[in-house]
Design an enzyme around this catalytic site. Sequence first.
Site, PDB file in Angstrom:
ATOM      1  N   ASP A 149       0.866  -1.178   0.000  1.00  0.00           N
ATOM      2  CA  ASP A 149       0.000   0.000   0.000  1.00  0.00           C
ATOM      3  C   ASP A 149       0.903   1.228   0.000  1.00  0.00           C
ATOM      4  O   ASP A 149       1.753   1.372   0.882  1.00  0.00           O
ATOM      5  CB  ASP A 149      -0.902   0.001   1.242  1.00  0.00           C
ATOM      6  N   ASP A 201      -2.912   1.510   7.214  1.00  0.00           N
ATOM      7  CA  ASP A 201      -2.166   1.198   5.989  1.00  0.00           C
ATOM      8  C   ASP A 201      -1.759  -0.275   5.942  1.00  0.00           C
ATOM      9  O   ASP A 201      -1.763  -0.895   4.866  1.00  0.00           O
ATOM     10  CB  ASP A 201      -0.925   2.087   5.893  1.00  0.00           C
ATOM     11  N   GLU A 225      -2.018  -1.529  -5.531  1.00  0.00           N
ATOM     12  CA  GLU A 225      -3.241  -0.938  -6.071  1.00  0.00           C
ATOM     13  C   GLU A 225      -2.988  -0.395  -7.476  1.00  0.00           C
ATOM     14  O   GLU A 225      -1.945   0.201  -7.742  1.00  0.00           O
ATOM     15  CB  GLU A 225      -3.723   0.197  -5.166  1.00  0.00           C
TER      16      GLU A 225
END
Length: 391
Positions: free
Chosen positions: A199, A363, A283
Amino acid sequence: MENNTTIKTHKYRLYPTKPQEAAMFETLRLTRTLYNAALEQRISAYKKQGKTVTGYDQQKELTALKEACPEFAGVYSHVLQEPLERLDKTYKSFFARVKRGEKAGFPRFKPAGRWNSFKFKEVWDKKKGRWLSPGRPTDDGKRINIPKIGSVKIKFHRPLEGTPKTLQIVLDVNEWYAVYTCEVAKNPLPATGSSVGVDVGTTWFAITSDGEFVENPRHLKNGLRKLRVQQRTVTRRKKGSNRRRKAVKLVAKTHQKIRRQRLDFHHKTARKMVNEHDVIAHEDLKVSNMVQSNLARSISDAGWSQFFTLLAMKAESAARRVVPVAPNYTSQRCHQCGHACRENRLSQARFKCVSCGHEANADHNAALNILDKAGARPSGVNGSGVSHAVV
């Protein structure tokens, strides 16, 4: 059939003499002039005649151009073809964005400050397995041949790997570089049996599902005070003066240093991840859309797009998998029970599930969700070493 090669670039510093540098600047000027003239021709032909001019049509006119304008005869033929190919590619990208319904961005004319390279499309004879004239190193390895310019001094700080494909001469502020694109054999790393979710953020550059927190170096932020002073100096200088040009060059050098610091950090971080993990999930962010927010400077400073590109390239060479996943609800979903809602995210760092009460670093929880998404459904690996998870 599996592709056992990948593309790798090698960048070397050039040290041209003053006459050679003048010839390189002239090549930049002529190729930029050709690009702008070709763009004007396309626009005029469509407005006046409703006619579409292709890159192939324009390349056929190069012979006549050299006869009409002898200065263009002093430029290597492949170097003249490349701006027309670049423009054709720009047009095709424009129409592709229009078709997808995205913000199109019509091709623009190039000022001198936005045109800093020229390219030789072929430097290797495949049939004979030897160098062609462009980019050929001398026997002592201290110079390379650049057609129409001469034998230019070069610093080969590392060996040139694989089969060279193209050569691009690049001007970076006040330094010249030779950038070779080479086809090299993949170098698979031994399996580690490890998979990781990553992340990215602005507080921490990256947080992994293993619990590793990678600090954000904030190179732009650290250099901002110096940049502000230099930019104020530029505004005080008279436009067109030598003093203003020198002040502009100082600003450019500061930006150059920041870019290099960021690139070095991205290379090292990506290399560490590829060495340690077989599968890396992150992502699939639309960074170009995200920089419209109030965090634009912090996001640009982090440079996620460049990092993901380098990560994919290194993974391809090492026969690793990089899996971009949809970012939906990764920061709001509880990794323990799967409940997703906005109220789960208490702050930038705190996560507490309103359903099961699970508490974690927000996170780190997101990184675990990213890893889950990457393995949620089977996904294939394409030729670039990047797997796309359908989630």
